[in-house]
Design an enzyme around this catalytic site. Structure first.
Site, PDB file in Angstrom:
ATOM      1  N   SER A  44      -1.642   3.420  -4.585  1.00  0.00           N
ATOM      2  CA  SER A  44      -0.588   2.433  -4.800  1.00  0.00           C
ATOM      3  C   SER A  44      -1.192   1.072  -5.157  1.00  0.00           C
ATOM      4  CB  SER A  44       0.264   2.281  -3.544  1.00  0.00           C
ATOM      5  OG  SER A  44       1.030   3.431  -3.309  1.00  0.00           O
TER       6      SER A  44
ATOM      7  N   ASP B 189       8.665  -3.701  -7.224  1.00  0.00           N
ATOM      8  CA  ASP B 189       7.505  -3.416  -6.373  1.00  0.00           C
ATOM      9  C   ASP B 189       6.237  -4.059  -6.923  1.00  0.00           C
ATOM     10  OD1 ASP B 189       5.987  -2.363  -4.353  1.00  0.00           O
ATOM     11  OD2 ASP B 189       6.023  -0.297  -5.088  1.00  0.00           O
TER      12      ASP B 189
ATOM     13  N   HIS C  19       4.797  -3.039  -1.821  1.00  0.00           N
ATOM     14  CA  HIS C  19       4.799  -2.247  -0.578  1.00  0.00           C
ATOM     15  C   HIS C  19       3.408  -2.173   0.056  1.00  0.00           C
ATOM     16  CE1 HIS C  19       3.635   1.234  -3.230  1.00  0.00           C
ATOM     17  NE2 HIS C  19       3.019   1.638  -2.131  1.00  0.00           N
TER      18      HIS C  19
END
Length: 262
Positions: A212, A117, A72
């Site tokens: 992230s 992911d 992402h």
């Protein structure tokens, strides 16, 4: 190297849970300033924004030409919009910069569910290794519940959008996916699948925006630190006592190895 070996010993003995382990300088949210050269595999992924660049996500050096991060973080972006900085603990100074040549996102990545992911970024050229820049070994085995781990990153240090001015580290305990599912269900959050890994800070610290893609590492006996996870998702507001969710490196090891040949 000596800093890393010392931390490996502390991790193996479960002694890094106390806030005074690094002088009580708490901040990721509720973390510590990372000792220099602890996370020399850490990458700051920068995004070009108008005439500036901003820290966007974290990543890890897994090869002289490859960086591992979350899908992402790169979804819908051209490689020329991103670059990486390695070899510094400060987001605004120091380190070496590299352009990105290619991005490979997992073919079954879901932006809605944040599953699969993981992504690879191939740098333009080769990353120069030195005492501040090293490859992190990928862990091929599942991580047992109760294991102590370290997350590093430059994400927000509070829920007001304050950026870290030093690389932060957070001590997390791995929990079983069963426990993770139960806790996330109580918080009305999406369940995890068997390719994900969960960890929690017993002091209710946590990752936040900007963390992230950052690496979660554990100790591999006497071999040092190895990467077990890629930070995928958490709660917003951050650090509210819920588990942090990671893509499990062992689950994607074969995918990573295969795609680094491209």
């Amino acid at each position: 190297m000596f800093v890393q070996l010392g931390l490996v010993l502390l991790l193996s003995r479960g002694l890094l849970g106390e806030s005074d382990a690094f002088g009580g300088d708490t901040r990721i949210i509720g973390g510590f300033n990372a000792p220099k050269n602890l996370a020399n595999y850490q990458v700051s992924i920068r995004k070009k924004y108008h005439n500036q660049e901003i820290h966007w996500c974290g990543g890890s050096i897994i090869h002289e030409e490859w960086v591992l991060t979350a899908a992402h973080c790169t979804y819908g972006m051209n490689a020329n919009r991103l670059l990486i900085v390695v070899g510094t603990t400060e987001p605004k100074s120091g380190g070496d910069r590299y352009k990105i040549k290619k991005i490979i996102i997992h073919e079954k990545f879901s932006i809605r569910k944040l599953i699969n992911d993981v992504a690879l970024m191939k740098v333009d050229g080769k990353i120069k290794m030195n005492k501040n820049v090293r490859v992190i070994e990928l862990w091929k085995e599942p991580v047992a519940a109760g294991s102590i781990s370290i997350l590093t990153g430059w994400g927000f240090t509070d829920n007001r959008g304050t950026m870290a001015n030093k690389l932060q580290m957070l001590i997390l305990t791995i929990i079983s996916n069963k426990d993770c599912k139960e806790q996330l269900k109580r918080a009305f959050l999406a369940p995890v699948d068997d390719k994900q890994l969960c960890a929690i800070d017993q002091r209710k610290g946590g990752a936040c925006l900007g963390d992230s893609g950052s690496p979660l590492v554990v100790t591999n006996g006497n071999k040092g630190l190895v990467q077990a996870g890629v930070r995928s998702s958490g709660t917003i507001p951050c650090a509210k006592g819920q588990p942090e969710v990671f893509s499990s490196v062992s689950s994607y090891y074969d995918w990573i190895m295969k795609n680094m040949k491209n």
